[in-house]
Design an enzyme around this catalytic site. Sequence first.
Site, PDB file in Angstrom:
ATOM      1  N   ASP A   1       0.843  -1.189   0.000  1.00 39.29           N
ATOM      2  CA  ASP A   1       0.000   0.000   0.000  1.00 39.29           C
ATOM      3  C   ASP A   1       0.883   1.247   0.000  1.00 39.29           C
ATOM      4  OD1 ASP A   1      -2.284   1.856   0.748  1.00 39.29           O
ATOM      5  OD2 ASP A   1      -3.302  -0.071   0.957  1.00 39.29           O
TER       6      ASP A   1
ATOM      7  N   SER B   1     -11.419  -1.367  -0.481  1.00 42.87           N
ATOM      8  CA  SER B   1     -10.135  -1.225   0.218  1.00 42.87           C
ATOM      9  C   SER B   1     -10.268  -1.538   1.693  1.00 42.87           C
ATOM     10  CB  SER B   1      -9.615   0.209   0.101  1.00 42.87           C
ATOM     11  OG  SER B   1      -8.847   0.407  -1.035  1.00 42.87           O
TER      12      SER B   1
ATOM     13  N   HIS C   1      -4.051   5.896   3.421  1.00 44.28           N
ATOM     14  CA  HIS C   1      -4.675   4.639   3.002  1.00 44.28           C
ATOM     15  C   HIS C   1      -4.046   3.410   3.649  1.00 44.28           C
ATOM     16  CE1 HIS C   1      -6.126   1.558   0.124  1.00 44.28           C
ATOM     17  NE2 HIS C   1      -7.113   2.392  -0.122  1.00 44.28           N
TER      18      HIS C   1
END
Length: 496
Positions: A170, A416, A211
């Site tokens: 990520d 996600s 994220h």
Amino acid sequence: MRVPRISRTRYAAVGLVLATAGALALPAGTAVAAPTGDSTTGPLLSYVVNTKANHGQVQKVEKAITGLGGTVVQSYEQVGVVVARSNDTKFAEKLRLAKGVDSVGASRTKGILASDQGNADVAAEPTGAAAAADGQEPYEPNQWDMRQIGVDKAHKLSLGSRNVTVGVLDSGIDATHEDLAANVDASQSVSCIDGRTNTDWKAWQPTTSDHGTHVAGTIAAAKNGKGVIGIAPNVKLAAVKVVDDGGFIYPENAVCGFVWAGEHGFKVTNNSYYVDPWMFNCPNDKDQAAISDAIRKAVAFSQRKGVLNVAAAGNENIDLAHKTTDVSSPDDTKPGSRPITNDCLSLPTELPGVVAVSAVGVNGDKSYYSSYGKGVVTVAAPGGDARYQIPNTPDKNGRILSTIRGNKYGYMQGTSMATPHVTGVVALLASTFPWASPDELTELLTNQAESHACPKGVYNPGNTGQFTATCEGGADDNGFYGAGIINAEKAVQWWR
């Protein structure tokens, strides 16, 4: 019908995680235009070059690359992939003629710049938190997602094992966060930006995005009386930074990440993205075929080394079992629209052995944005649906609460966010069954999932007609939920 691009959905998060809208597709095979005149000098591009693994072919290919004036960035002899760069617009065409080269593909359509401008994610702080009960973390009352899949009950039996390492491919993990610092293993973390490894601590820290830190918290936020709780709070996390500051996950970055996972003994990786710049990679395009070959080989290598890879289905409300059009590629330059078939794959989601995850809201129904597909989706998990499925929690927030940079907490939603729920349950399973292979872990995962039948008729959340979808299959195997919604409690009860 697809979800409006309120976020770049190659990064499979929507809602309060806002980034530049991902784009539309040029026809297959479209190349970056060369300068006018006879010169073949163009923008500097990166390429993936495929050859045979572990047979001395890599060295021959490296010589061919330098002989054409190109630069070797990094070679992965384990999988037979060489990452190269060149500003010759004929580079791929020439290199495809070299002995030992199986395929060559430009891994981007935008020229490499000295620096890229990043886009900061935005996540709201939690509000309206109720007083935590004895034994709960402060924000645990707001984590409806954890209760939905029985994490609170699972924790009475297992918090996971320190022998299990989860790779988060990520944007990096904030290793200083109060809820993550104890679990982030710096010795197994790495940056894979530009397709080469860099183990410097700063290199794999997040720079423009929350994220990866949000994903990591769902998997393994510590049980320490602070903030939130993760599904497997005792396992180790490895940050594998594959996202550049522009928000792109290019093929060479993903190859690096999967090879690193295989070489470092990870049990499971979380992949909440699709590989840029093509949402779907088609075999009739030489560049995209080479990208598919490289990613496929890297994923297969990691699987042979004992890694189970979990990936997001995407947020476009696309039926992945019946593809017709790609309207989001290439997302690094001018997008266009092109017809596609089921031979065109979203990477790594649709590769063999990868666990593909769709998202549900608090009611257990498919999230309005979640992509789906019979035979593609393996299982479903809470990803949030703040539009049509609002939980009865103190904050009344239908998104997923987790860790974000700067020792903070925030809400995001998307496949996600569904994917790390599955990754966390796999980590619990791997803790309980340390001998289990990737295939065996997948079987355990699907066997503990709670069956969820298709809705009758066309699915039409909110009766707006904006996000309609058709579910195919029976209660135990269908396009919306795969084998069902994961259940952490059942996962840790298997051996009892």
